[in-house]
Design a protein around this motif. Structure first.
Motif, PDB file in Angstrom:
ATOM      1  N   GLY A 177       0.636  -1.023   0.025  1.00 25.38           N
ATOM      2  CA  GLY A 177      -0.124  -0.467  -0.051  1.00 25.38           C
ATOM      3  C   GLY A 177       1.104   1.072   0.184  1.00 25.38           C
ATOM      4  N   PRO A 178      -0.117   2.471   1.061  1.00 24.28           N
ATOM      5  CA  PRO A 178       0.699   3.602   0.809  1.00 24.28           C
ATOM      6  C   PRO A 178       2.162   3.360   1.789  1.00 24.28           C
ATOM      7  CG  PRO A 178      -1.750   4.156   0.912  1.00 24.28           C
ATOM      8  CD  PRO A 178      -1.302   2.008   1.376  1.00 24.28           C
ATOM      9  N   TRP A 179       3.500   4.148   0.333  1.00 23.78           N
ATOM     10  CA  TRP A 179       4.583   4.370   1.393  1.00 23.78           C
ATOM     11  C   TRP A 179       4.851   5.021   2.795  1.00 23.78           C
ATOM     12  CZ3 TRP A 179       7.204   9.068   0.483  1.00 23.78           C
ATOM     13  CH2 TRP A 179       6.600   9.139  -0.848  1.00 23.78           C
ATOM     14  N   PRO A 180       5.444   5.100   3.734  1.00 20.62           N
ATOM     15  CA  PRO A 180       5.421   5.489   4.498  1.00 20.62           C
ATOM     16  C   PRO A 180       5.963   7.308   4.127  1.00 20.62           C
ATOM     17  CG  PRO A 180       6.694   3.984   5.070  1.00 20.62           C
ATOM     18  CD  PRO A 180       6.430   4.156   3.331  1.00 20.62           C
ATOM     19  N   GLY A 181       5.262   8.232   4.969  1.00 24.97           N
ATOM     20  CA  GLY A 181       4.672   9.790   4.273  1.00 24.97           C
ATOM     21  C   GLY A 181       4.602   9.862   2.723  1.00 24.97           C
ATOM     22  N   MET A 182       4.158   8.918   2.007  1.00 27.06           N
ATOM     23  CA  MET A 182       3.665   9.434   0.827  1.00 27.06           C
ATOM     24  C   MET A 182       2.448  10.021   0.961  1.00 27.06           C
ATOM     25  SD  MET A 182       2.056   6.327  -2.034  1.00 27.06           S
ATOM     26  CE  MET A 182       0.963   6.900  -3.428  1.00 27.06           C
ATOM     27  N   GLY A 183       1.887  10.440   1.899  1.00 29.33           N
ATOM     28  CA  GLY A 183       0.484  11.134   2.412  1.00 29.33           C
ATOM     29  C   GLY A 183       1.100  12.650   2.351  1.00 29.33           C
ATOM     30  N   SER A 184       2.194  13.168   3.156  1.00 31.17           N
ATOM     31  CA  SER A 184       2.661  14.035   2.870  1.00 31.17           C
ATOM     32  C   SER A 184       3.773  14.226   2.328  1.00 31.17           C
ATOM     33  CB  SER A 184       3.880  13.725   4.027  1.00 31.17           C
ATOM     34  OG  SER A 184       3.074  14.403   5.407  1.00 31.17           O
ATOM     35  N   PHE A 185       4.158  13.801   0.992  1.00 29.05           N
ATOM     36  CA  PHE A 185       4.579  13.990   0.353  1.00 29.05           C
ATOM     37  C   PHE A 185       3.233  14.930  -1.175  1.00 29.05           C
ATOM     38  CE2 PHE A 185       6.304  12.669  -4.127  1.00 29.05           C
ATOM     39  CZ  PHE A 185       7.487  13.402  -4.343  1.00 29.05           C
ATOM     40  N   ILE A 186       3.353  13.980  -1.289  1.00 26.50           N
ATOM     41  CA  ILE A 186       1.407  14.145  -2.271  1.00 26.50           C
ATOM     42  C   ILE A 186       1.302  15.720  -1.762  1.00 26.50           C
ATOM     43  CG2 ILE A 186      -1.211  13.663  -2.950  1.00 26.50           C
ATOM     44  CD1 ILE A 186      -0.256  11.013  -2.968  1.00 26.50           C
ATOM     45  N   GLU A 187       1.207  16.047  -0.489  1.00 27.51           N
ATOM     46  CA  GLU A 187       0.564  17.559  -0.071  1.00 27.51           C
ATOM     47  C   GLU A 187       1.750  18.329  -0.366  1.00 27.51           C
ATOM     48  OE1 GLU A 187      -0.082  16.828   4.120  1.00 27.51           O
ATOM     49  OE2 GLU A 187      -1.655  15.835   3.852  1.00 27.51           O
ATOM     50  N   ARG A 188       2.833  17.467  -0.407  1.00 28.44           N
ATOM     51  CA  ARG A 188       4.022  18.812  -0.882  1.00 28.44           C
ATOM     52  C   ARG A 188       3.558  19.324  -2.713  1.00 28.44           C
ATOM     53  NH1 ARG A 188       6.269  17.301   3.953  1.00 28.44           N
ATOM     54  NH2 ARG A 188       7.422  18.353   5.552  1.00 28.44           N
ATOM     55  N   ALA A 189       4.078  18.088  -2.787  1.00 28.46           N
ATOM     56  CA  ALA A 189       3.657  18.336  -4.521  1.00 28.46           C
ATOM     57  C   ALA A 189       2.518  19.334  -4.492  1.00 28.46           C
ATOM     58  CB  ALA A 189       3.611  16.687  -4.996  1.00 28.46           C
ATOM     59  N   ALA A 190       1.640  19.432  -4.513  1.00 30.22           N
ATOM     60  CA  ALA A 190       0.026  19.950  -4.425  1.00 30.22           C
ATOM     61  C   ALA A 190       0.687  21.950  -3.957  1.00 30.22           C
ATOM     62  CB  ALA A 190      -0.701  19.651  -3.433  1.00 30.22           C
ATOM     63  N   GLU A 191       1.885  21.822  -2.776  1.00 36.87           N
ATOM     64  CA  GLU A 191       1.671  22.892  -2.481  1.00 36.87           C
ATOM     65  C   GLU A 191       2.800  23.896  -3.538  1.00 36.87           C
ATOM     66  OE1 GLU A 191       3.303  22.600   1.021  1.00 36.87           O
ATOM     67  OE2 GLU A 191       1.513  22.325   2.390  1.00 36.87           O
ATOM     68  N   ALA A 192       3.254  23.059  -4.343  1.00 42.28           N
ATOM     69  CA  ALA A 192       4.179  23.258  -5.556  1.00 42.28           C
ATOM     70  C   ALA A 192       3.134  23.464  -6.912  1.00 42.28           C
ATOM     71  CB  ALA A 192       5.313  22.723  -5.907  1.00 42.28           C
ATOM     72  N   HIS A 193       2.056  23.234  -6.535  1.00 44.62           N
ATOM     73  CA  HIS A 193       1.169  23.042  -7.651  1.00 44.62           C
ATOM     74  C   HIS A 193       1.079  22.502  -8.504  1.00 44.62           C
ATOM     75  CE1 HIS A 193      -0.849  26.682  -6.434  1.00 44.62           C
ATOM     76  NE2 HIS A 193       0.265  26.805  -5.929  1.00 44.62           N
ATOM     77  N   ALA A 194       1.877  21.162  -8.337  1.00 34.89           N
ATOM     78  CA  ALA A 194       2.019  19.725  -9.030  1.00 34.89           C
ATOM     79  C   ALA A 194       1.006  18.690  -9.072  1.00 34.89           C
ATOM     80  CB  ALA A 194       3.612  19.733  -8.814  1.00 34.89           C
ATOM     81  N   GLY A 195       1.089  17.993  -9.794  1.00 35.21           N
ATOM     82  CA  GLY A 195       0.286  16.774  -9.650  1.00 35.21           C
ATOM     83  C   GLY A 195       0.478  15.639  -9.447  1.00 35.21           C
ATOM     84  N   VAL A 196       0.228  14.473  -8.223  1.00 32.39           N
ATOM     85  CA  VAL A 196       1.084  13.381  -8.196  1.00 32.39           C
ATOM     86  C   VAL A 196       0.378  11.776  -8.464  1.00 32.39           C
ATOM     87  CG1 VAL A 196       2.048  11.647  -6.910  1.00 32.39           C
ATOM     88  CG2 VAL A 196       2.121  14.110  -6.479  1.00 32.39           C
TER      89      VAL A 196
END
Length: 281
Positions: A177-196
């Motif tokens: 399933g999701p790797w440790p920290g994956m949710g936070s990584f996606i949030e940081r990408a979203a803050e930079a206006h990038a899509g994961v």
């Protein structure tokens, strides 16, 4: 930050490069025919301890075929595969073949058009030759050390982009399933206006960077056979390849970042920040 693409590679005899490219391309075409003829049509997976870790008859058939051809064409070069493991001496040989017959098996079984066949010749300096078949798009991506990357025979060169906003970053789930920290990584990408995007094939995720469709791919965990072929594509196309510490490695085994050079450091920082958060918690 040291870049894998800047690492001086070990020279390879030109005849071996040419022959390896030709044979690998032929095997990729064979795999394309089999995958497109059978995907989503009654395949019965053997489900192990993870619903994301399936094996089908197609995996076994393609790997057996690959091993037969490589053993005949390149006697003495061992093969490492996703289904039947490593030939004797693979860990110490000057060269080894690495094959994943169906990368994205869950997609293959469901008929979702996103899976790949991946084959690479590897030495101590990393991938020498890499071929990835994208059956649903009728594309064969191929690269050889010092010879660049091609898509169906046409040269591919990554156009570096220093703009993250509006871009795509690929990642993949870990084994369960999701790797440790994956949710936070996606949030940081979203803050930079990038899509994961999580698309279900490590090989094709990395290939998207080589092709210029995505600015980066981050893989928390994988097997060598998942990524060796597409790492060859990325390096020869001009992408940066780093491990999770931002260090040089011939073929990272503990976390992998493939990125356009101008954005590699920023994307790496998102990943490293999530890991610091996990250690602090």
């Amino acid at each position: 930050m040291t870049l894998l693409s800047a690492r001086p590679p070990h020279p390879v005899e030109p005849g071996l490069l040419s022959r390896a490219l030709e044979v690998a391309g032929r095997l990729a075409n064979d795999a394309t025919d089999v995958i497109t003829a059978t995907a989503g049509r009654g395949a019965h997976p053997d489900i192990a301890d993870s619903p994301f870790d399936w094996v089908t008859d197609t995996d076994r058939i393609l790997e057996r075929h690959t091993r037969r051809v490589l053993t005949a064409e390149f006697p003495g070069i061992p093969v490492v595969g996703g289904e039947f493991g490593a030939d004797t001496g693979a860990d110490s040989a000057a060269y080894r073949w690495v094959v994943d017959p169906v990368d994205g098996t869950a997609n293959y079984v469901a008929g979702v058009p996103w899976c790949a066949y991946s084959l690479a010749l590897v030495d101590a300096s990393g991938p020498v030759v890499g071929v990835v078949a994208d059956p649903y798009r009728a594309q064969i991506y191929a690269a050889a050390r010092g010879r660049g990357t091609r898509a169906n025979g046409k040269p591919v060169r990554l156009v570096d982009r220093d703009r993250i906003a509006g871009s795509i970053v690929c990642t993949e789930l870990a084994r369960k399933g999701p790797w440790p920290g994956m949710g936070s990584f996606i949030e940081r990408a979203a803050e930079a206006h990038a899509g994961v995007r999580v698309l279900g094939s490590a090989a094709l995720s990395i290939a998207q960077v080589a092709l210029g469709h995505a600015i980066a791919a981050v893989l928390h965990s994988y097997h060598e056979w998942d990524v060796a072929g597409s790492v060859a594509l990325a390096i020869e196309a001009g992408a940066v390849v780093l491990d999770r510490r931002g260090s040089d490695s011939p073929l990272p085994t503990d976390g992998l970042l493939v990125a356009a050079p101008s954005v590699a450091e920023e994307v790496l920082s998102w990943w490293q920040e999530t890991e610091r958060e996990i250690r602090a918690s």
